[in-house]
Scaffold this motif. Structure first.
Motif, PDB file in Angstrom:
ATOM      1  N   GLU A 172      31.231  68.003  46.325  1.00 22.54           N
ATOM      2  CA  GLU A 172      29.964  68.327  46.145  1.00 22.54           C
ATOM      3  C   GLU A 172      28.860  67.693  45.378  1.00 22.54           C
ATOM      4  O   GLU A 172      29.356  66.875  44.530  1.00 22.54           O
ATOM      5  N   CYS A 173      27.736  68.080  45.400  1.00 24.00           N
ATOM      6  CA  CYS A 173      26.675  67.139  44.614  1.00 24.00           C
ATOM      7  C   CYS A 173      26.788  67.503  43.161  1.00 24.00           C
ATOM      8  O   CYS A 173      27.502  68.203  42.669  1.00 24.00           O
ATOM      9  N   THR A 174      26.257  66.626  42.461  1.00 23.72           N
ATOM     10  CA  THR A 174      26.051  66.554  41.008  1.00 23.72           C
ATOM     11  C   THR A 174      24.550  66.528  40.822  1.00 23.72           C
ATOM     12  O   THR A 174      23.971  65.615  41.249  1.00 23.72           O
ATOM     13  N   THR A 175      24.056  67.381  39.788  1.00 21.52           N
ATOM     14  CA  THR A 175      22.678  67.441  39.408  1.00 21.52           C
ATOM     15  C   THR A 175      22.767  67.235  37.880  1.00 21.52           C
ATOM     16  O   THR A 175      23.767  67.424  37.122  1.00 21.52           O
ATOM     17  N   PHE A 176      21.507  66.672  37.456  1.00 17.18           N
ATOM     18  CA  PHE A 176      21.440  66.374  36.007  1.00 17.18           C
ATOM     19  C   PHE A 176      19.980  66.846  35.502  1.00 17.18           C
ATOM     20  O   PHE A 176      18.924  66.605  36.481  1.00 17.18           O
ATOM     21  N   GLY A 177      19.854  66.882  34.335  1.00 16.73           N
ATOM     22  CA  GLY A 177      18.521  67.147  34.075  1.00 16.73           C
ATOM     23  C   GLY A 177      18.256  66.749  32.340  1.00 16.73           C
ATOM     24  O   GLY A 177      19.401  66.831  31.690  1.00 16.73           O
ATOM     25  N   ALA A 178      17.297  66.296  32.008  1.00 17.46           N
ATOM     26  CA  ALA A 178      17.173  65.987  30.496  1.00 17.46           C
ATOM     27  C   ALA A 178      15.645  66.402  30.380  1.00 17.46           C
ATOM     28  O   ALA A 178      14.543  66.012  31.031  1.00 17.46           O
TER      29      ALA A 178
ATOM     30  N   ARG B 200      12.276  61.518  25.074  1.00 20.65           N
ATOM     31  CA  ARG B 200      11.087  60.935  24.384  1.00 20.65           C
ATOM     32  C   ARG B 200      10.028  60.602  25.141  1.00 20.65           C
ATOM     33  O   ARG B 200       9.134  59.686  24.984  1.00 20.65           O
ATOM     34  N   GLY B 201       9.800  61.454  26.193  1.00 20.93           N
ATOM     35  CA  GLY B 201       8.786  61.131  27.130  1.00 20.93           C
ATOM     36  C   GLY B 201       8.478  62.392  28.186  1.00 20.93           C
ATOM     37  O   GLY B 201       8.105  63.415  27.790  1.00 20.93           O
ATOM     38  N   ALA B 202       9.075  62.111  29.420  1.00 24.41           N
ATOM     39  CA  ALA B 202       8.940  63.112  30.383  1.00 24.41           C
ATOM     40  C   ALA B 202      10.401  63.475  30.795  1.00 24.41           C
ATOM     41  O   ALA B 202      11.088  62.816  30.578  1.00 24.41           O
ATOM     42  N   PRO B 203      10.158  64.877  31.189  1.00 22.41           N
ATOM     43  CA  PRO B 203      11.558  65.179  31.762  1.00 22.41           C
ATOM     44  C   PRO B 203      12.140  64.697  33.113  1.00 22.41           C
ATOM     45  O   PRO B 203      11.432  63.957  33.798  1.00 22.41           O
ATOM     46  N   ILE B 204      13.243  64.398  33.155  1.00 22.18           N
ATOM     47  CA  ILE B 204      13.957  63.754  34.307  1.00 22.18           C
ATOM     48  C   ILE B 204      15.095  64.654  34.896  1.00 22.18           C
ATOM     49  O   ILE B 204      15.835  65.296  34.313  1.00 22.18           O
ATOM     50  N   ILE B 205      14.833  64.631  36.230  1.00 22.57           N
ATOM     51  CA  ILE B 205      15.858  65.483  37.039  1.00 22.57           C
ATOM     52  C   ILE B 205      16.480  64.630  38.134  1.00 22.57           C
ATOM     53  O   ILE B 205      15.783  63.646  38.619  1.00 22.57           O
ATOM     54  N   GLY B 206      17.724  64.728  38.443  1.00 22.50           N
ATOM     55  CA  GLY B 206      18.363  63.793  39.706  1.00 22.50           C
ATOM     56  C   GLY B 206      19.421  64.502  39.956  1.00 22.50           C
ATOM     57  O   GLY B 206      19.923  65.706  39.643  1.00 22.50           O
TER      58      GLY B 206
END
Length: 167
Positions: free
Chosen positions: A66-72, A78-84
């Motif tokens: 299945e898929c894997t998701t992540f977020g920071a 130290r900037g903008a949030p990141i998701i993927g």
């Protein structure tokens, strides 16, 4: 297809603008609404059918592909949030992937990844709301609105809190 047909009315009344888009895809492609809903809701409908199967197999353990998701958070980057996310689909599906830009008059613009004929699988909007997904194997699947409808509706939100409440 019969499980999808049972869900048509629920989806029709969930969100009028979204239903108009879905119906337009069905009409434009010549695909019956129940068939298109089966494609848009494949994972949800599969999970529901498996839950209703008397001698269903035990849920898989370990890596089920299945898929894997992540977020920071912005603080972490130290900037903008990141998701993927990854999208662990059969390699032949890559021929049917499309990026869709929507610029409605009454909602945020969106950019989403999906498969031909489907609503949003993952994406973000001009208000900074982004959504990624992973399928979790449920133990309590029941009839409801398929996740592509939920994602597409949430991407019309103007904040992450609003999107989260909708989901």
């Amino acid at each position: 297809l019969s499980a999808a047909a049972e869900l048509i009315e629920l989806h029709r009344t969930y969100d009028e603008p979204l239903w108009r888009e879905f119906r337009g895809i069905a009409r434009g492609s010549g695909v019956p609404e129940a068939d298109l809903l089966a494609c848009n809701g494949l994972t949800d409908i599969r999970d529901r059918i498996l839950m209703e199967t008397p001698c269903r197999p035990e849920p898989p353990t370990g890596d089920v592909g299945e898929c894997t998701t992540f977020g920071a958070s912005a603080e972490a980057t130290r900037g903008a949030p990141i998701i993927g996310q990854t999208w662990d689909m059969h390699p032949d599906a890559r021929h049917f992937l499309v990026v869709v830009r929507r610029e409605p008059c009454d909602a945020p613009a969106t950019l989403s990844l999906t498969t031909v004929g489907c609503l949003c699988l993952t994406g973000f909007n001009s208000e900074g709301v982004g959504i990624c997904t992973s399928n979790l194997v449920p133990t309590d699947a029941a009839p409801g609105v398929c996740y592509l409808f939920s994602i597409s509706r949430a991407l019309r939100s103007t904040s992450a809190d609003e999107a989260s409440d909708l989901i």
